[in-house]
Structures are given as structure tokens and as C-alpha cells.
Write a protein that holds these residues in place. Structure first.
Motif, PDB file in Angstrom:
ATOM      1  N   VAL A 181       0.857  -1.179   0.000  1.00 37.00           N
ATOM      2  CA  VAL A 181       0.000   0.000   0.000  1.00 37.00           C
ATOM      3  C   VAL A 181       0.894   1.230   0.000  1.00 37.00           C
ATOM      4  CG1 VAL A 181      -0.178   0.253   2.517  1.00 37.00           C
ATOM      5  CG2 VAL A 181      -2.016   1.110   1.063  1.00 37.00           C
ATOM      6  N   GLU A 182       0.450   2.267  -0.675  1.00 38.58           N
ATOM      7  CA  GLU A 182       1.184   3.536  -0.692  1.00 38.58           C
ATOM      8  C   GLU A 182       0.215   4.662  -0.354  1.00 38.58           C
ATOM      9  OE1 GLU A 182       3.790   6.426  -3.709  1.00 38.58           O
ATOM     10  OE2 GLU A 182       2.985   4.507  -4.426  1.00 38.58           O
ATOM     11  N   ARG A 183       0.633   5.524   0.538  1.00 39.43           N
ATOM     12  CA  ARG A 183      -0.153   6.718   0.798  1.00 39.43           C
ATOM     13  C   ARG A 183       0.285   7.769  -0.217  1.00 39.43           C
ATOM     14  NH1 ARG A 183       0.297   9.070   6.654  1.00 39.43           N
ATOM     15  NH2 ARG A 183       2.239   9.896   5.825  1.00 39.43           N
ATOM     16  N   LEU A 184      -0.580   8.014  -1.199  1.00 38.25           N
ATOM     17  CA  LEU A 184      -0.223   8.896  -2.307  1.00 38.25           C
ATOM     18  C   LEU A 184      -0.210  10.353  -1.896  1.00 38.25           C
ATOM     19  CD1 LEU A 184      -2.333   7.245  -5.155  1.00 38.25           C
ATOM     20  CD2 LEU A 184       0.107   6.925  -4.674  1.00 38.25           C
ATOM     21  N   THR A 185      -1.151  10.727  -1.043  1.00 37.40           N
ATOM     22  CA  THR A 185      -1.218  12.112  -0.593  1.00 37.40           C
ATOM     23  C   THR A 185      -2.063  12.188   0.668  1.00 37.40           C
ATOM     24  OG1 THR A 185      -1.675  14.397  -1.295  1.00 37.40           O
ATOM     25  CG2 THR A 185      -3.291  12.717  -1.914  1.00 37.40           C
ATOM     26  N   ARG A 186      -1.939  13.283   1.364  1.00 33.46           N
ATOM     27  CA  ARG A 186      -2.805  13.562   2.517  1.00 33.46           C
ATOM     28  C   ARG A 186      -3.060  15.063   2.547  1.00 33.46           C
ATOM     29  NH1 ARG A 186       1.122  12.412   7.761  1.00 33.46           N
ATOM     30  NH2 ARG A 186       2.924  13.643   7.065  1.00 33.46           N
ATOM     31  N   LYS A 187      -4.325  15.406   2.837  1.00 31.60           N
ATOM     32  CA  LYS A 187      -4.714  16.813   2.818  1.00 31.60           C
ATOM     33  C   LYS A 187      -6.014  16.979   3.587  1.00 31.60           C
ATOM     34  CE  LYS A 187      -5.547  20.598  -0.484  1.00 31.60           C
ATOM     35  NZ  LYS A 187      -5.678  20.917  -1.935  1.00 31.60           N
ATOM     36  N   LYS A 188      -6.084  17.997   4.408  1.00 34.04           N
ATOM     37  CA  LYS A 188      -7.282  18.312   5.185  1.00 34.04           C
ATOM     38  C   LYS A 188      -7.794  17.117   5.983  1.00 34.04           C
ATOM     39  CE  LYS A 188      -8.886  22.023   2.142  1.00 34.04           C
ATOM     40  NZ  LYS A 188     -10.001  22.552   1.310  1.00 34.04           N
ATOM     41  N   GLY A 189      -6.870  16.318   6.483  1.00 33.88           N
ATOM     42  CA  GLY A 189      -7.244  15.177   7.301  1.00 33.88           C
ATOM     43  C   GLY A 189      -7.620  13.938   6.525  1.00 33.88           C
ATOM     44  N   PHE A 190      -7.468  13.953   5.193  1.00 33.75           N
ATOM     45  CA  PHE A 190      -7.798  12.795   4.364  1.00 33.75           C
ATOM     46  C   PHE A 190      -6.536  12.183   3.758  1.00 33.75           C
ATOM     47  CE2 PHE A 190     -11.684  15.400   4.194  1.00 33.75           C
ATOM     48  CZ  PHE A 190     -12.589  14.460   4.667  1.00 33.75           C
ATOM     49  N   TRP A 191      -6.537  10.876   3.657  1.00 39.23           N
ATOM     50  CA  TRP A 191      -5.458  10.136   3.015  1.00 39.23           C
ATOM     51  C   TRP A 191      -5.981   9.506   1.734  1.00 39.23           C
ATOM     52  CZ3 TRP A 191      -2.824   6.600   7.266  1.00 39.23           C
ATOM     53  CH2 TRP A 191      -2.361   7.404   8.313  1.00 39.23           C
ATOM     54  N   VAL A 192      -5.157   9.517   0.699  1.00 37.20           N
ATOM     55  CA  VAL A 192      -5.434   8.728  -0.501  1.00 37.20           C
ATOM     56  C   VAL A 192      -4.453   7.565  -0.503  1.00 37.20           C
ATOM     57  CG1 VAL A 192      -5.501   8.661  -3.020  1.00 37.20           C
ATOM     58  CG2 VAL A 192      -6.301  10.697  -1.803  1.00 37.20           C
ATOM     59  N   LEU A 193      -5.007   6.356  -0.438  1.00 34.49           N
ATOM     60  CA  LEU A 193      -4.207   5.129  -0.358  1.00 34.49           C
ATOM     61  C   LEU A 193      -4.372   4.317  -1.633  1.00 34.49           C
ATOM     62  CD1 LEU A 193      -5.245   4.033   3.254  1.00 34.49           C
ATOM     63  CD2 LEU A 193      -3.173   5.279   2.602  1.00 34.49           C
ATOM     64  N   GLN A 194      -3.279   3.675  -2.050  1.00 34.03           N
ATOM     65  CA  GLN A 194      -3.353   2.849  -3.259  1.00 34.03           C
ATOM     66  C   GLN A 194      -2.580   1.543  -3.080  1.00 34.03           C
ATOM     67  OE1 GLN A 194      -1.256   3.628  -7.269  1.00 34.03           O
ATOM     68  NE2 GLN A 194      -3.357   4.307  -7.636  1.00 34.03           N
ATOM     69  N   SER A 195      -3.214   0.452  -3.514  1.00 36.40           N
ATOM     70  CA  SER A 195      -2.573  -0.857  -3.560  1.00 36.40           C
ATOM     71  C   SER A 195      -2.582  -1.363  -5.000  1.00 36.40           C
ATOM     72  CB  SER A 195      -3.303  -1.865  -2.667  1.00 36.40           C
ATOM     73  OG  SER A 195      -3.143  -1.552  -1.300  1.00 36.40           O
ATOM     74  N   VAL A 196      -1.607  -2.207  -5.331  1.00 31.33           N
ATOM     75  CA  VAL A 196      -1.483  -2.776  -6.670  1.00 31.33           C
ATOM     76  C   VAL A 196      -1.599  -4.289  -6.573  1.00 31.33           C
ATOM     77  CG1 VAL A 196      -0.009  -2.989  -8.708  1.00 31.33           C
ATOM     78  CG2 VAL A 196       0.039  -0.880  -7.351  1.00 31.33           C
ATOM     79  N   LYS A 197      -2.357  -4.888  -7.487  1.00 37.79           N
ATOM     80  CA  LYS A 197      -2.497  -6.336  -7.522  1.00 37.79           C
ATOM     81  C   LYS A 197      -1.293  -6.935  -8.233  1.00 37.79           C
ATOM     82  CE  LYS A 197      -5.572 -10.120  -8.830  1.00 37.79           C
ATOM     83  NZ  LYS A 197      -6.920 -10.499  -9.333  1.00 37.79           N
ATOM     84  N   GLU A 198      -0.358  -7.444  -7.450  1.00 39.70           N
ATOM     85  CA  GLU A 198       0.852  -8.026  -8.007  1.00 39.70           C
ATOM     86  C   GLU A 198       0.659  -9.521  -8.218  1.00 39.70           C
ATOM     87  OE1 GLU A 198       3.556  -6.945  -4.938  1.00 39.70           O
ATOM     88  OE2 GLU A 198       3.870  -4.920  -5.703  1.00 39.70           O
ATOM     89  N   LYS A 199       1.224 -10.039  -9.288  1.00 36.15           N
ATOM     90  CA  LYS A 199       1.009 -11.445  -9.642  1.00 36.15           C
ATOM     91  C   LYS A 199       1.508 -12.402  -8.559  1.00 36.15           C
ATOM     92  CE  LYS A 199       3.727 -11.322 -13.336  1.00 36.15           C
ATOM     93  NZ  LYS A 199       4.435 -11.793 -14.547  1.00 36.15           N
ATOM     94  N   SER A 200       2.491 -11.959  -7.773  1.00 37.68           N
ATOM     95  CA  SER A 200       3.059 -12.844  -6.749  1.00 37.68           C
ATOM     96  C   SER A 200       2.214 -12.927  -5.506  1.00 37.68           C
ATOM     97  CB  SER A 200       4.457 -12.341  -6.360  1.00 37.68           C
ATOM     98  OG  SER A 200       4.384 -11.028  -5.840  1.00 37.68           O
ATOM     99  N   LYS A 201       1.217 -12.024  -5.394  1.00 37.22           N
ATOM    100  CA  LYS A 201       0.416 -11.991  -4.185  1.00 37.22           C
ATOM    101  C   LYS A 201      -0.802 -12.893  -4.334  1.00 37.22           C
ATOM    102  CE  LYS A 201      -1.485 -10.655  -0.288  1.00 37.22           C
ATOM    103  NZ  LYS A 201      -1.003 -11.118   1.004  1.00 37.22           N
ATOM    104  N   ASN A 202      -1.008 -13.745  -3.347  1.00 37.41           N
ATOM    105  CA  ASN A 202      -2.182 -14.589  -3.305  1.00 37.41           C
ATOM    106  C   ASN A 202      -3.075 -14.086  -2.183  1.00 37.41           C
ATOM    107  OD1 ASN A 202      -4.103 -16.634  -2.829  1.00 37.41           O
ATOM    108  ND2 ASN A 202      -2.698 -18.229  -3.519  1.00 37.41           N
ATOM    109  N   ALA A 203      -4.274 -13.676  -2.519  1.00 34.49           N
ATOM    110  CA  ALA A 203      -5.166 -13.075  -1.513  1.00 34.49           C
ATOM    111  C   ALA A 203      -5.540 -14.056  -0.427  1.00 34.49           C
ATOM    112  CB  ALA A 203      -6.441 -12.574  -2.200  1.00 34.49           C
TER     113      ALA A 203
END
Length: 205
Positions: A181-203
Motif C-alpha cells: 500500500v502507498e499513501r499517495l497524498t494527505r490533505k485536510k485530514g484525508f489520506w489517498v491510499l493505493q494498492s497494486v495487484k501483483e502477480k506474486s500476491k495470493n489473496a
């Protein structure tokens, strides 16, 4: 307690229209009682739109919990060659989203009722969501967890969430599900978070 993440057809109707500029373009939106952020574009949704757009990611988009359509419709306008799907469990919100797509001349969208991903039948390269905090942690985390199986390989899940409304918990959940997960930005008390579906990851690990 009633909230916008349900169908409440008994709520009194009171449609109103507002105009807002997003990413240099003026949009018009019709809102009503019983929907999230009626009458204005909330700071969290604006932050998610601006952050996701700045990434220039290719591929189709699914907006989960679209409300009256602001996020999905603005992104569709910005991505005219891509298909954008908007889903919500709130039928009144979806009716408004359909009206707002027509009002703004946006045609590269599909809108349909779905409780989370229950009626989503195809994988996407990108899923975005301003999750319904008032619906509770269980609902929010289900949106995060089930995103994995509705993303194509190398697809992204991007959400916005308030620091005081479970951002740290959501961040941990996304790591558990995606392994990153990466926190792309934060502003006014909000976070934008992003995850990437990598082929090596098994849910299921």
C-alpha cells in the motif's frame, strides 16, 4: 440509524442542482436528500479525483459506492476512450448519477445497482472508492478485501479515507489483502491510499 448506504425510498425528495469546477472543467450535478454530500463536492472526493487523475493510469475504472456520480463521472470525462462503471446500493443515488451523466454529456459510463461487488461481473484495471464510512468498518473493509478479485493483474485500488475515520486501519487492511500500500497524498485530514495487484500476491495467503 439511517444513512446514505441504504435504500430509503421513503426519504422526502428535494432535488437541487449545483455547479463545481474540477480539474479546470465546470460540471453540473443534481443532488437530493438521502445521498452523501448533497449540494457540494466534498473535500475527500475532490482529493481522490485530483490524485488519481494525476497518475495517468491507463485502463477501465470501477467506482464503488458512486453516490450521485461525481468521482466516476469526472474520471470518465477525463478518460473518454476508457469505460467507467459506477455502482451503488442506493437506488436514489444511482438515479441521480444517471441524470448527471446526461446533464454533463458523459456517455462512456455504465451505472447499475450493486451492493459492493455483488453484481460486478468483470475485472477492472482500476477501482476507486470514497467508501461509506457511516456504514461501518465491516462494510468498508469488505470493499477493500473484495477489490482484489475484481482487479486485473497489475490493477490498482485507490481510496480516500479520513485519518479520524479509520485511515490507519484501512491501510493495514490493504497491506493484508494486497501485500502493499502507498499513501499517495494527505490533505485536510484525508489520506489517498493505493494498492497494486501483483502477480506474486495470493489473496488467500
Amino acid at each position: 440509524m439511517k444513512h446514505y448506504f441504504i435504500n430509503d425510498e421513503d426519504a422526502k425528495r428535494n432535488e437541487k442542482e449545483y455547479q463545481v469546477e474540477v480539474l479546470g472543467k465546470k460540471f453540473r450535478f443534481i443532488t437530493d436528500t438521502g445521498v452523501f454530500s448533497k449540494g457540494e463536492l466534498d473535500d475527500a472526493s475532490r482529493l481522490l479525483i485530483e490524485t488519481f487523475d494525476s497518475l495517468g493510469l491507463p485502463g477501465d475504472v470501477l467506482d464503488v459506492g458512486c453516490g450521485y456520480g461525481v468521482i466516476g463521472l469526472v474520471l470518465a470525462f477525463r478518460r473518454p476512450t476508457e469505460q467507467v462503471h459506477l455502482v451503488d446500493v442506493n437506488l436514489r443515488a444511482l438515479e441521480l448519477a444517471v441524470k448527471n451523466a446526461a446533464l454533463n454529456g458523459i456517455n462512456n459510463v455504465e451505472l447499475y445497482e450493486s451492493d459492493g461487488y455483488t453484481r460486478v461481473t468483470q475485472p477492472f484495471m482500476n477501482i476507486v472508492s470514497n467508501p461509506p464510512i457511516r456504514a461501518g468498518k465491516k462494510v468498508v473493509h469488505r470493499i477493500l478485501e473484495e477489490a482484489f478479485d475484481h482487479l486485473k493483474e497489475a490493477g490498482t485500488l485507490t481510496i480516500v479515507i479520513g485519518k479520524q475515520h479509520g485511515a490507519a486501519s484501512a491501510q493495514k487492511k490493504m497491506i493484508d489483502v494486497f501485500g502493499n500500500v502507498e499513501r499517495l497524498t494527505r490533505k485536510k485530514g484525508f489520506w489517498v491510499l493505493q494498492s497494486v495487484k501483483e502477480k506474486s500476491k495470493n489473496a488467500n495467503q
